[in-house]
Write a protein that holds these residues in place. Structure first.
Motif, short mmCIF file in Angstrom:
data_model
loop_
_atom_site.label_atom_id
_atom_site.label_comp_id
_atom_site.label_asym_id
_atom_site.label_seq_id
_atom_site.Cartn_x
_atom_site.Cartn_y
_atom_site.Cartn_z
N VAL A 1 -40.34 64.20 0.50
CA VAL A 1 -39.54 64.92 1.50
C VAL A 1 -38.10 65.08 1.03
O VAL A 1 -37.51 66.16 1.17
CB VAL A 1 -39.61 64.20 2.87
N ARG A 2 -37.53 64.05 0.44
CA ARG A 2 -36.16 64.15 -0.09
C ARG A 2 -36.06 65.24 -1.15
O ARG A 2 -35.12 66.03 -1.17
CB ARG A 2 -35.72 62.81 -0.68
N ARG A 3 -37.05 65.28 -2.05
CA ARG A 3 -37.03 66.28 -3.12
C ARG A 3 -37.24 67.69 -2.56
O ARG A 3 -36.64 68.65 -3.03
CB ARG A 3 -38.08 65.95 -4.18
N LEU A 4 -38.08 67.80 -1.53
CA LEU A 4 -38.27 69.11 -0.88
C LEU A 4 -36.95 69.64 -0.34
O LEU A 4 -36.65 70.83 -0.44
CB LEU A 4 -39.29 69.00 0.26
N ALA A 5 -36.15 68.75 0.23
CA ALA A 5 -34.84 69.16 0.77
C ALA A 5 -33.88 69.55 -0.34
O ALA A 5 -33.06 70.45 -0.17
CB ALA A 5 -34.25 68.02 1.61
N GLU A 6 -33.97 68.88 -1.49
CA GLU A 6 -33.06 69.16 -2.61
C GLU A 6 -33.45 70.42 -3.38
O GLU A 6 -32.58 71.12 -3.90
CB GLU A 6 -33.06 67.96 -3.58
N THR A 7 -34.75 70.67 -3.52
CA THR A 7 -35.22 71.81 -4.33
C THR A 7 -36.26 72.62 -3.55
O THR A 7 -37.42 72.68 -3.93
CB THR A 7 -35.83 71.31 -5.66
N PRO A 8 -35.84 73.27 -2.46
CA PRO A 8 -36.80 74.02 -1.65
C PRO A 8 -37.49 75.12 -2.44
O PRO A 8 -36.85 75.84 -3.20
CB PRO A 8 -35.95 74.59 -0.51
N ASP B 1 -40.49 62.46 -12.23
CA ASP B 1 -39.13 62.92 -11.96
C ASP B 1 -38.58 62.37 -10.64
O ASP B 1 -37.35 62.31 -10.49
CB ASP B 1 -39.09 64.45 -11.93
N ILE B 2 -39.44 62.01 -9.72
CA ILE B 2 -38.91 61.53 -8.43
C ILE B 2 -39.47 60.17 -8.00
O ILE B 2 -39.02 59.62 -7.00
CB ILE B 2 -39.13 62.55 -7.30
#
Length: 173
Positions: free
Chosen positions: A88-95, A105-106
């Protein structure tokens, strides 16, 4: 004297006594350990490789109905852990660009682990302090399972129900 009267016999004094419980058995408390959860839960651990994509991870999380997946290398050595929260954090950073990215990577690379003989209370404290909900279980360097904060809470609730039943039996007799 009535004709049905019989004088007391030696057998009357030897009444059978049964002890389904004692104060000692009711008050004895074993330390709850990670091993006890794994005995009930099993040792299934779903894992991915660092090179898998986040799309593959999301599909596994959905299909297996789990909240985190362990990341292992080709030799089976623990490399990290990937949780829904990480994704979820990565989705917010790289939509729009997240799902093709690689797990490595995450993922969380520094993984808190526990051992089968660790006390549940200490594991629960670690999880609470670190604000994570999944902890791999390692025995002699080998991954043998994973426990969740939900596993610990459910185990404790069952334990409390059992303790309440024991106290009720102690009071009632």
């Amino acid at each position: 004297m009535p004709s049905s009267y019989q004088a007391p016999s030696r057998k009357d004094k030897m009444q059978a006594t049964t002890h389904s419980q004692t104060t000692e058995s009711n008050l004895t408390h074993e330390t709850a350990t990670v091993r006890k959860i794994l005995e009930k839960k099993g040792s299934d651990v779903f894992s991915l490789r660092p090179q898998n994509t986040l799309h593959e991870a999301v599909v596994m999380l959905r299909d297996k109905k789990i909240g985190a997946v362990v990341v292992k290398d080709s030799e089976g050595k623990l490399q990290g852990i990937l949780s829904e929260r990480d994704i979820v954090r990565r989705l917010a950073e790289t939509p729009g660009q997240t799902l093709p990215q690689q797990v490595e990577d995450i993922m969380t690379k520094t993984v808190e682990v526990c051992q089968p003989d660790d006390a549940l209370i200490s594991v629960l404290r670690k999880m609470t302090a670190g604000r994570f909900r999944h902890m791999p279980v390692v025995d002699d360097g080998v991954l043998v399972g994973i426990i969740t904060i939900g596993d610990v809470v459910n185990y404790r609730l069952t334990e409390l129900e059992y303790e309440a039943l024991q106290l009720k039996q102690l009071i009632v007799g």
